[in-house]
Write an enzyme that holds these catalytic residues in place. Structure first.
Site, PDB file in Angstrom:
ATOM      1  CE  LYS A 197      90.749 -42.554  98.237  1.00 37.62           C
ATOM      2  NZ  LYS A 197      90.151 -43.647  97.419  1.00 37.62           N
ATOM      3  CD  GLU A 273     105.306 -43.265  91.433  1.00 38.73           C
ATOM      4  OE1 GLU A 273     104.590 -44.228  91.743  1.00 38.73           O
ATOM      5  OE2 GLU A 273     106.505 -43.189  91.738  1.00 38.73           O
ATOM      6  CB  CYS A 307     101.243 -47.619  85.375  1.00 40.59           C
ATOM      7  SG  CYS A 307     102.607 -48.214  86.402  1.00 40.59           S
ATOM      8  CD  GLU A 409      96.490 -45.393  81.532  1.00 38.81           C
ATOM      9  OE1 GLU A 409      95.800 -44.575  82.143  1.00 38.81           O
ATOM     10  OE2 GLU A 409      97.530 -45.908  82.005  1.00 38.81           O
TER      11      GLU A 409
HETATM   12  P1  NAD Z   1      92.308 -43.107  89.647  1.00 42.03           P
HETATM   13  O1  NAD Z   1      93.023 -41.865  89.300  1.00 42.03           O
HETATM   14  O2  NAD Z   1      90.906 -43.281  89.199  1.00 42.03           O
HETATM   15  O3  NAD Z   1      92.266 -43.287  91.238  1.00 42.03           O
HETATM   16  C1  NAD Z   1      93.440 -43.312  92.008  1.00 42.03           C
HETATM   17  C2  NAD Z   1      93.106 -42.891  93.432  1.00 42.03           C
HETATM   18  O4  NAD Z   1      92.731 -41.525  93.443  1.00 42.03           O
HETATM   19  C3  NAD Z   1      91.958 -43.661  94.059  1.00 42.03           C
HETATM   20  O5  NAD Z   1      92.262 -43.925  95.407  1.00 42.03           O
HETATM   21  C4  NAD Z   1      90.806 -42.673  93.945  1.00 42.03           C
HETATM   22  O6  NAD Z   1      89.788 -42.870  94.904  1.00 42.03           O
HETATM   23  C5  NAD Z   1      91.526 -41.370  94.170  1.00 42.03           C
HETATM   24  N1  NAD Z   1      90.868 -40.168  93.642  1.00 42.03           N
HETATM   25  C6  NAD Z   1      90.098 -40.048  92.538  1.00 42.03           C
HETATM   26  N2  NAD Z   1      89.741 -38.774  92.359  1.00 42.03           N
HETATM   27  C7  NAD Z   1      90.295 -38.051  93.374  1.00 42.03           C
HETATM   28  C8  NAD Z   1      90.270 -36.680  93.749  1.00 42.03           C
HETATM   29  N3  NAD Z   1      89.633 -35.757  93.010  1.00 42.03           N
HETATM   30  N4  NAD Z   1      90.949 -36.298  94.845  1.00 42.03           N
HETATM   31  C9  NAD Z   1      91.625 -37.207  95.589  1.00 42.03           C
HETATM   32  N5  NAD Z   1      91.667 -38.528  95.292  1.00 42.03           N
HETATM   33  C10 NAD Z   1      91.014 -38.946  94.195  1.00 42.03           C
HETATM   34  O7  NAD Z   1      93.245 -44.309  89.152  1.00 42.03           O
HETATM   35  P2  NAD Z   1      92.909 -45.867  89.179  1.00 42.03           P
HETATM   36  O8  NAD Z   1      91.826 -46.136  88.194  1.00 42.03           O
HETATM   37  O9  NAD Z   1      92.736 -46.299  90.585  1.00 42.03           O
HETATM   38  O10 NAD Z   1      94.285 -46.489  88.656  1.00 42.03           O
HETATM   39  C11 NAD Z   1      94.589 -46.672  87.316  1.00 42.03           C
HETATM   40  C12 NAD Z   1      95.454 -45.540  86.807  1.00 42.03           C
HETATM   41  O11 NAD Z   1      96.636 -45.481  87.593  1.00 42.03           O
HETATM   42  C13 NAD Z   1      95.936 -45.713  85.380  1.00 42.03           C
HETATM   43  O12 NAD Z   1      95.850 -44.481  84.726  1.00 42.03           O
HETATM   44  C14 NAD Z   1      97.396 -46.123  85.533  1.00 42.03           C
HETATM   45  O13 NAD Z   1      98.217 -45.840  84.435  1.00 42.03           O
HETATM   46  C15 NAD Z   1      97.779 -45.355  86.725  1.00 42.03           C
HETATM   47  N6  NAD Z   1      98.948 -45.925  87.388  1.00 42.03           N
HETATM   48  C16 NAD Z   1     100.150 -45.268  87.272  1.00 42.03           C
HETATM   49  C17 NAD Z   1     101.295 -45.804  87.861  1.00 42.03           C
HETATM   50  C18 NAD Z   1     102.627 -45.113  87.757  1.00 42.03           C
HETATM   51  O14 NAD Z   1     103.541 -45.501  88.486  1.00 42.03           O
HETATM   52  N7  NAD Z   1     102.798 -44.128  86.911  1.00 42.03           N
HETATM   53  C19 NAD Z   1     101.205 -47.008  88.552  1.00 42.03           C
HETATM   54  C20 NAD Z   1      99.961 -47.657  88.630  1.00 42.03           C
HETATM   55  C21 NAD Z   1      98.836 -47.087  88.056  1.00 42.03           C
END
Ligand code: NAD
Length: 505
Positions: A197, A273, A307, A409
């Site tokens: 997804k 992650e 991230c 963040e």
């Molecule tokens: P997000 O959590 O908003 O969304 C990530 C994914 O989860 C998307 O595909 C979204 O549609 C899906 N999603 C959202 N709610 C959900 C639910 N209840 N059930 C299932 N899926 C759901 O994150 P984002 O805004 O896309 O990305 C930014 C975030 O990602 C930042 O917090 C960043 O730090 C983190 N990030 C972490 C790493 C790491 O390796 N630790 C790497 C990149 C980004």
């Protein structure tokens, strides 16, 4: 005048065009591109124009994808030897490279990031993720133990790795192809099948990868993509689907917590992650120019949407003023612009929604009385770029560790710079945060470098560098930044079931 027309990548099967030439990005299920329950718009970060319409998967499509993935486990994919799978993974890496320009165009259209960044990091890493995990599974050793038995004949034990089954892969928007293949690569290398997804903001490269899968001869159902959002949409339908055996996720911490709850039904394993509030720690004995250059990159690369990026900069007091001045000069030299301009150092944020979040922190910093070293607002963009998600690179001083600017963040091109007086003090302050993803330590004092690296509560500590990644090393976050480690053999812990075979001789 700088203007830009809505633009999306040129696809083959993955994107038919609707009236007006807008690409339609479909789900990829059982080797075919399929519609969903409705269409949603994907808008350009540059100017808010609609650049694609995306097929949102409902429960029915998610279920079809999971069923296809399960069937593929028992089909030709399931009977392949490791060496045959390794060949497929190499073919996928080659396939991405063969379509490099298409992936580049798709990634840049979705994210608005500088083309140079996507060309040197996102797309090559997309291919490397298949190659590296092919090598890992090819070379992984196993355990072997001899034991005695009461009859004196003895027994032997060996451990073998088996796929966990259907893996649900939930991805963010900041490094879409890179982070998706970071999970799909090892999952397939270990013999699993996947339902991905992608983020609703970045659907294109995941869809395009379906074409590469078909061209590489990957059996139907091994790689599936369902588009949509989180709650009440494809994300929730996938993570709550009982046919999914394990869930791997990259994204915000609170989303990870929701996914963990969903995975609790059926007691399914998760690899998470998640977010960060990473610190750079700059000692007075550092190589000053290298520390400035590295810290600037860590604050502003990908418009701060990494991230591992830095949002807290601790600088030892004797060099504080000089370091702040150097960061200010570096931030002000960053050219804000379009992806295809080689001089562009900073692109837009991913979306208007994310810009509102980042600007709310800019406003909060001002309210709290921060000193704005540079930026703090929105750049004056020409023509239709005014509608885009642009913000200024921003640096603050004058706030403490307890302010929301230092604790939460933001995920934008911004950082709070704070002075410190001693090693013990800065370790305590850097650790006083709910997150624990990464840190960058800048010092030429050998023992101090090791001492601080050992004491900081993070998954990744860099010394005199930032973002250097060897894909064989463990990657993940401590505290609220993650659960589990991926990378090299560590990925096998999640993507395989380790089975012990005991043979009586
Ligand atoms: P997000 O959590 O908003 O969304 C990530 C994914 O989860 C998307 O595909 C979204 O549609 C899906 N999603 C959202 N709610 C959900 C639910 N209840 N059930 C299932 N899926 C759901 O994150 P984002 O805004 O896309 O990305 C930014 C975030 O990602 C930042 O917090 C960043 O730090 C983190 N990030 C972490 C790493 C790491 O390796 N630790 C790497 C990149 C980004």
């Amino acid at each position: 005048m700088l203007t830009t027309e809505p633009k999306a990548a040129s696809h083959g099967a993955s994107a038919a065009t609707a009236d007006g030439g807008i690409p339609l990005i479909r789900n990829f299920i059982d080797g075919e591109y399929l519609d969903g329950t409705r269409w949603f718009d994907k808008r350009s970060p540059l100017n808010h124009a609609v650049i694609a319409r995306v097929a949102e998967a409902g429960r029915e499509q998610v279920d079809a994808a999971v069923q296809a993935a399960r069937a593929a486990l028992h089909g030709p994919w399931g009977t392949m030897t490791v060496n045959e799978r390794v060949d497929v993974l190499y073919a996928l890496a080659d396939g991405i490279n063969r379509r490099f320009d298409d992936f580049l165009a798709a990634e840049v259209a979705d994210t608005g990031k500088p083309m140079s960044l996507a060309r040197h990091i996102d797309i090559p890493r997309g291919a490397a993720n298949f190659r590296v995990f092919a090598d890992v599974v090819k070379n992984v050793p196993t355990e072997f133990f001899e034991m005695s038995t009461p009859d004196g004949a003895g027994a032997i034990n060996y451990a073998m790795r088996r796929p966990v089954g259907v893996v649900g892969v939930i991805c963010p928007w900041n490094l879409p192809l890179l982070l998706m293949t970071w999970k799909v690569g090892p999952a397939l290398a270990c013999g699993n099948t996947v339902v991905v997804k992608p983020s609703e903001e970045t659907p294109q490269t995941a869809a395009l990868l379906g074409e590469v899968m078909n061209a590489a001869g990957v059996p139907r159902g091994v790689y599936n993509v369902v588009h949509g959002f989180g709650p009440g949409s494809a994300g929730e339908f996938l993570t709550t689907h009982p046919g999914v055996n394990a869930i791997t996720f990259t994204g915000e911490t609170r989303t990870g917590a929701a996914i963990m709850k969903a995975a609790a039904d059926g007691a399914r394993p998760v690899s998470l992650e998640m977010g960060g509030k990473n610190a750079a720690i700059v000692f007075a004995d550092c190589d000053f120019d290298a520390a400035v250059e590295g810290t600037l990159r860590s604050c502003f690369a990908n418009a701060g949407q990494v991230c591992l990026g830095t949002e807290r900069v601790y600088v030892e007091r004797p060099v504080f003023e000089k370091f702040v001045a150097a960061l200010k000069a570096g931030a002000e030299a960053l050219r804000i612009g379009l992806p295809d301009d080689p001089a562009t150092g900073l692109g837009p944020l991913i979306s208007e929604e994310h810009r509102r979040k980042v600007l709310s922190y800019y406003a909060k910093a001002a309210e709290l009385g921060a000193t704005v070293v540079t930026g703090g607002g929105v750049p004056d963009m020409p023509g239709n770029l005014k509608e885009g998600a642009w913000v200024q690179p921003t640096l603050w001083t004058g706030l403490g560790d307890d302010s929301p600017i230092a604790r939460e963040e933001i995920f934008g091109p911004c950082a709070l710079i704070m002075p410190f007086d001693s090693e013990q003090e800065v370790i305590r302050r850097a650790n006083d945060n709910p997150y624990g993803l990464a840190t960058a330590i800048w010092t030429t004092h050998l023992s101090r470098a090791h001492r601080v690296a050992a004491s900081i509560e993070v998954g990744i500590a860099w010394v005199n560098s930032w973002f250097l990644r060897d894909l064989r090393t463990p990657f993940g976050g401590a505290k609220q930044s993650g659960i589990g480690r991926e990378g090299g053999v560590h990925s096998l812990e999640f993507y395989t079931e380790l089975k012990n075979v005991c043979v009586k001789l």
